[in-house]
Design an enzyme around this catalytic site. Structure first.
Site, PDB file in Angstrom:
ATOM      1  CB  SER A  12      -0.875  -0.001   1.261  1.00 56.25           C
ATOM      2  OG  SER A  12      -1.447   1.266   1.473  1.00 56.25           O
ATOM      3  CE1 TYR A  50      -3.757  -2.069   5.516  1.00 56.13           C
ATOM      4  CE2 TYR A  50      -2.832  -0.061   4.590  1.00 56.13           C
ATOM      5  CZ  TYR A  50      -3.529  -1.237   4.430  1.00 56.13           C
ATOM      6  OH  TYR A  50      -3.987  -1.595   3.197  1.00 56.13           O
ATOM      7  CE  LYS A  69      -1.530  -4.088   3.343  1.00 56.19           C
ATOM      8  NZ  LYS A  69      -2.009  -5.382   2.801  1.00 56.19           N
TER       9      LYS A  69
END
Lengths: 342, 342
Positions: free
Chosen positions: A125, A153, A157
């Site tokens: 991402s 997050y 990733k």
């Protein structure tokens, strides 16, 4: 060709599954099986296809059952989203880090047992990028820009990109990672994400509902339509290692636009009545978060794979209307967009 | 101030422990307890100090026992080395990734239970840097150079940097990571590491033993003496968050030199007899590995912490002789170095 899609019932997973079933082949080989693994079962049209198998439930818990079959290709899209990871640190580590590690080890075990060395696409991402005190974000993000994730997050990733690269270097998988951009226009209901307005301030007015733009009109953002995102996923998954040019994650292309340009496209396509449904109540917190995201990319490696950003935001909006004509209910917009018989 | 050093019986861990005990304070607070956790027990001089506690054995297995006490400061130096990780993938994941994760969670649990938010120094490595097909290593590595680790060891170090940054962002620890450079001159016996000759081709001739330089004389390398490495660890550990300038890992400074310059320093300090003990049998594999390592750094953040590279290789060599006079046994070298009464 036997394909496993984790997160296969989600928005992008479903769209990817439909694209794969419609193509019928991947890398020149016919698709015999497509397993959609997700917390939830997939849409009915997908479940009906005779090539489709379904496994619903927690991915880590379900891995042993999933791996009783062998997989030539894995699209690993399943993920706890940004807000979930910030709210529940352990959930994020479980869903994003530990589950990915377990999946990589399962693929490694498949190869060690004489099965195929799985090609594995990891869905990373744009959230890997962020500004650190020692490292302001450059005006244009390039393939060699050092990520400094500012969320759990984004950390997960970026960490999983590294693991995918190492399992690939060792020959346990044929892995590749691509960083997905913010996707707009997403269908469905508003969610609590800071990026939610980048879909909502188009989707809701088209449905005759009020919406709000919480950032100044000149706020720059980097977006990708759902179709362009799926095209990027497929191109990175299908590319040879030589064409990929290394094991590092590929930044997918992004259209650089502004909140003001997005609303101008809305007015131009759907008319002033739809545009008038968008209010402008500033939200400093959202403006600060969104202002910290990279807005311009030089996606050189993606270009070498033939990938281009969407042409402009009007094209993205037309794609949404074509994909979801039933979601456009604002009367003047329906007329202007040719959805009602004249 | 209660301090835990993992890898506390290793070469750098022992040296760090001695430096801490000699200072007696850290960040202005007296050191009351110094736990040395390692696979092996520490040297006798360390074990004798009344402030020292010892726990020997696998770190992950020993964590519950270690964490029955609270720690204000953790130096996490324990690590499987590069060659071990390449030879045994699972061992590397266990020792470097899973154990670090468990240690971070143990510190988080300590804070959650009302104990101190531990300051945690993570020992990362120059091994995070490497050339990828899409990303050749730049001539000078800077703080914002994107790592592309080419070994499992480098991957684990880079991944743990990310986790340390995120646990810190969340306030679970006060973490900081520094990338240690290749340390020379290491005392002791030759080992199988590709970098082994960078210590061995000095250490063995000083002990009257033959050694080999497997790379061309103009091969550039980046080195740090043991004392300068410990100074870097202490400075990064002791710095305030403001002085650290962000959560990203700090590259420690390195002296850029060449194999030829190192041997010239040997001859200049220890004489032609010691120098003549070094043969020049080329080893293409070692030359390729070492040639892939970064040789020049612009360590701006380290400079801002007052850290400088060693002045030159002669200074590094003099440090080795001063620290290990008994390891210098080549007769002419002992005379020239003033180790024998004249």
């Amino acid at each position: 060709m036997r394909i496993l899609v984790t997160g296969g019932a989600g928005f992008l997973g479903s769209r990817l599954a439909r694209a794969l079933l419609q193509r019928g082949t991947f890398d020149g080989r016919p698709i015999q099986a497509l397993m959609l693994a997700d917390l939830f079962p997939p849409a009915a049209d997908l479940a009906r296809d005779p090539r489709v198998q379904v496994q619903a439930g927690d991915l880590m818990a379900g891995l042993p059952a999933l791996m009783t079959q062998h997989w030539d290709l894995v699209f690993h899209l399943a993920s706890a989203v940004s807000a979930e990871c910030e709210a529940d640190f352990d959930l994020g580590l479980h869903a994003n880090l530990d589950t990915t590690r377990r999946l990589l080890d399962a693929c490694r075990a498949q190869a060690a047992a004489g099965g195929p060395v799985a090609r594995l696409f990891f869905s990373s991402s744009v959230a890997v990028f962020g500004a650190d005190a020692s490292l302001p974000l450059p005006p244009v993000v390039r393939d060699d820009t050092l990520p400094a994730p500012q969320s759990s997050y984004g950390i997960h990733k970026f960490v999983c990109e590294q693991l995918v690269a190492d399992y690939t270097r060792k020959g346990y998988i044929d892995g590749r990672s691509a960083r997905l951009m913010t996707v707009s226009v997403r269908p469905g209901r508003p969610n609590g994400a800071a990026s939610g307005f980048l879909s909502g301030m188009l989707r809701e007015p088209l449905a005759g509902q009020p919406s709000n733009c919480p950032v100044p009109a000149d706020t720059a953002v980097a977006l990708s339509s759902p179709a362009n995102t799926i095209a990027g996923i497929l191109a990175v998954a299908e590319a040879s290692r030589e064409r990929l040019g290394g094991r590092l994650a590929v930044n997918l292309p992004a259209l650089s636009t502004t909140a003001g340009e997005m609303l101008a496209a809305l007015e131009s396509l759907a008319g002033p009545a739809a545009r008038a449904l968008v209010s402008h109540e500033a939200d400093a917190a959202t403006a600060r978060i969104v202002g910290g995201w990279p807005a311009r990319f030089d996606a050189q490696r993606a270009r070498q794979l033939g990938l281009q950003p969407d042409a402009d935001f009007a094209a993205i909006l037309r794609q949404y209307v074509a994909d979801h004509p039933q979601a456009v209910t604002e009367p003047a917009a329906r007329r202007r967009l040719g959805l009602d018989p004249g």
